[in-house]
Design an enzyme around this catalytic site. Sequence first.
Site, PDB file in Angstrom:
ATOM      1  N   MET A 253      -8.945  -0.837   7.819  1.00 23.80           N
ATOM      2  CA  MET A 253     -10.634  -0.597   8.263  1.00 23.80           C
ATOM      3  C   MET A 253     -11.406  -1.489   8.248  1.00 23.80           C
ATOM      4  SD  MET A 253     -10.791   3.294   6.829  1.00 23.80           S
ATOM      5  CE  MET A 253     -10.997   3.332   5.257  1.00 23.80           C
ATOM      6  N   GLY A 254     -11.030  -2.742   8.266  1.00 20.77           N
ATOM      7  CA  GLY A 254     -11.667  -3.859   8.291  1.00 20.77           C
ATOM      8  C   GLY A 254     -12.451  -4.137   6.778  1.00 20.77           C
ATOM      9  N   ALA A 255     -13.371  -5.081   6.821  1.00 19.67           N
ATOM     10  CA  ALA A 255     -13.979  -5.569   5.578  1.00 19.67           C
ATOM     11  C   ALA A 255     -12.982  -6.263   4.706  1.00 19.67           C
ATOM     12  CB  ALA A 255     -14.975  -4.444   4.804  1.00 19.67           C
TER      13      ALA A 255
ATOM     14  N   GLN B 278      -0.955   7.200  -0.402  1.00 20.32           N
ATOM     15  CA  GLN B 278      -0.984   7.265   1.011  1.00 20.32           C
ATOM     16  C   GLN B 278       0.421   6.665   1.235  1.00 20.32           C
ATOM     17  OE1 GLN B 278      -4.171   5.435   3.403  1.00 20.32           O
ATOM     18  NE2 GLN B 278      -2.818   3.568   3.247  1.00 20.32           N
TER      19      GLN B 278
ATOM     20  N   GLN C 141       0.425  -1.047  -1.633  1.00 20.46           N
ATOM     21  CA  GLN C 141       0.966  -0.378  -2.872  1.00 20.46           C
ATOM     22  C   GLN C 141      -0.398   0.214  -3.611  1.00 20.46           C
ATOM     23  OE1 GLN C 141       3.851  -2.104  -5.192  1.00 20.46           O
ATOM     24  NE2 GLN C 141       4.112  -0.242  -6.526  1.00 20.46           N
TER      25      GLN C 141
ATOM     26  N   MET D 276      -8.292  -5.581  -5.575  1.00 15.80           N
ATOM     27  CA  MET D 276      -9.171  -5.934  -4.089  1.00 15.80           C
ATOM     28  C   MET D 276      -9.294  -4.560  -3.261  1.00 15.80           C
ATOM     29  SD  MET D 276      -8.199  -9.777  -3.063  1.00 15.80           S
ATOM     30  CE  MET D 276      -8.441 -11.163  -4.256  1.00 15.80           C
TER      31      MET D 276
ATOM     32  N   HIS E 263      -5.603  -7.288   2.153  1.00 19.35           N
ATOM     33  CA  HIS E 263      -5.377  -7.154   3.637  1.00 19.35           C
ATOM     34  C   HIS E 263      -4.406  -8.536   4.190  1.00 19.35           C
ATOM     35  CE1 HIS E 263      -8.914  -4.683   3.720  1.00 19.35           C
ATOM     36  NE2 HIS E 263      -8.038  -3.790   3.921  1.00 19.35           N
TER      37      HIS E 263
ATOM     38  N   SER F 194     -12.142  -3.210   0.100  1.00 17.83           N
ATOM     39  CA  SER F 194     -13.321  -3.341   0.754  1.00 17.83           C
ATOM     40  C   SER F 194     -14.611  -2.748  -0.136  1.00 17.83           C
ATOM     41  CB  SER F 194     -12.987  -2.724   2.139  1.00 17.83           C
ATOM     42  OG  SER F 194     -12.269  -3.034   2.602  1.00 17.83           O
ATOM     43  N   ARG F 195     -14.443  -1.795  -0.560  1.00 15.38           N
ATOM     44  CA  ARG F 195     -15.535  -1.218  -1.518  1.00 15.38           C
ATOM     45  C   ARG F 195     -16.008  -1.910  -2.481  1.00 15.38           C
ATOM     46  NH1 ARG F 195     -12.533   3.648  -0.143  1.00 15.38           N
ATOM     47  NH2 ARG F 195     -13.514   5.150   1.273  1.00 15.38           N
TER      48      ARG F 195
HETATM   49  P1  AMP Z   1      -7.785  -0.197   4.236  1.00 13.49           P
HETATM   50  O1  AMP Z   1      -8.636  -1.094   5.072  1.00 13.49           O
HETATM   51  O2  AMP Z   1      -8.575  -0.122   2.865  1.00 13.49           O
HETATM   52  O3  AMP Z   1      -7.720   1.217   4.843  1.00 13.49           O
HETATM   53  O4  AMP Z   1      -6.505  -0.898   3.530  1.00 13.49           O
HETATM   54  C1  AMP Z   1      -5.564  -1.256   4.954  1.00 13.49           C
HETATM   55  C2  AMP Z   1      -4.395  -1.654   4.363  1.00 13.49           C
HETATM   56  O5  AMP Z   1      -4.522  -2.650   3.268  1.00 13.49           O
HETATM   57  C3  AMP Z   1      -3.667  -0.353   3.366  1.00 13.49           C
HETATM   58  O6  AMP Z   1      -2.459  -0.465   3.708  1.00 13.49           O
HETATM   59  C4  AMP Z   1      -4.045  -0.838   2.189  1.00 13.49           C
HETATM   60  O7  AMP Z   1      -2.975  -0.140   0.778  1.00 13.49           O
HETATM   61  C5  AMP Z   1      -4.108  -2.113   1.939  1.00 13.49           C
HETATM   62  N1  AMP Z   1      -4.649  -2.742   0.848  1.00 13.49           N
HETATM   63  C6  AMP Z   1      -5.896  -2.414   0.456  1.00 13.49           C
HETATM   64  N2  AMP Z   1      -6.355  -3.185  -0.636  1.00 13.49           N
HETATM   65  C7  AMP Z   1      -5.046  -3.909  -1.090  1.00 13.49           C
HETATM   66  C8  AMP Z   1      -4.872  -4.808  -2.113  1.00 13.49           C
HETATM   67  N3  AMP Z   1      -5.799  -5.040  -3.208  1.00 13.49           N
HETATM   68  N4  AMP Z   1      -3.582  -5.122  -2.168  1.00 13.49           N
HETATM   69  C9  AMP Z   1      -2.748  -4.975  -1.151  1.00 13.49           C
HETATM   70  N5  AMP Z   1      -2.789  -4.122  -0.192  1.00 13.49           N
HETATM   71  C10 AMP Z   1      -4.164  -3.704  -0.108  1.00 13.49           C
END
Ligand code: AMP
Length: 282
Positions: free
Chosen positions: A30-32, A153, A148, A184, A37, A186-187
């Site tokens: 979802m970016g950011a 999810q 993870q 880590m 990521h 995005s929030r």
């Molecule tokens: P999101 O942009 O938050 O929807 O995350 C996109 C993907 O990145 C999802 O598969 C998340 O589980 C993964 N993700 C988010 N934060 C982390 C993190 N700190 N470490 C590893 N993967 C992450």
Amino acid sequence: MKLLRTKQEVHRHLGISRINNTTIGFVPTMGALHDGHLDLVKKAKENSDVIIVSIFVNPTQFNNQKDFENYPKTLNKDLDLLDKTGVDFVFVPSNQEIYPSIPSLIIDFGAIDKVLEGAFRPGHFNGVGIVVSKLLNIVKPHKTFFGQKDLQQVAIIKRLVEDLSFDTEIVIIPTVREADGLAMSSRNLRLDDEQRKIAPIIYEALTFAKDELLAGNNWFGTRGKVEQMFKEEPRFRLEYFELISSDRFELLESLKGTSNIAICTAAYLGEIRLIDNISIFD
Ligand code: AMP
């Protein structure tokens, strides 16, 4: 790196890769973007020939309109990072491109989505299931990479892929953390300095509870101590702190019976809701 905006563009560019028998690795986001990521992207690169990342803030998985509106958006920086990491394609669809009409399909994941994130964010996993299905149908990747960090999810996606026979391999990557342990996310960009300083308490609570359990202490006593830790920091509001089986997402009361066990938690700092988890045996 090529920026793709429409389904047709994805079909045109990735169709060629498929004909050439190259492996397509897909990282939905979802970016950011942050290093978590980028770690998924690196793993995708190690395991596939062509890499496509999607950036789409999916409205149907937000049960809170304010959270959706305030979700951080840093597209130019994201594109720059992905370009430097060596991504081949970035799919940045509009809302209309993904949702030309409001989906009438509703996905019920059964017991997995009746607890934790599913219980506290009604409709969230339905939205995740719909958008991931759409993206898998558009991209048709050989391998799809998830973190993870979003453990429930992961269980939902594995069910989705199995139940609907999506022809993709799901690869799971460990959570990437800041130096102080904060997962880590995005929030995290929305945390003010004070909130950021105390945010690592979430991971401290998880590691504390894991150590307590492995030392033979019982779950309810352990959780009581953790609840006390959070009460001592009034800026936190703990939403849940649960011991679960990480494949079926059943709530557990002890470490007996299965080896796939994790502790999952969600906590608010002000308006910002953070989630994290830790596996007990790894
Ligand atoms: P999101 O942009 O938050 O929807 O995350 C996109 C993907 O990145 C999802 O598969 C998340 O589980 C993964 N993700 C988010 N934060 C982390 C993190 N700190 N470490 C590893 N993967 C992450």
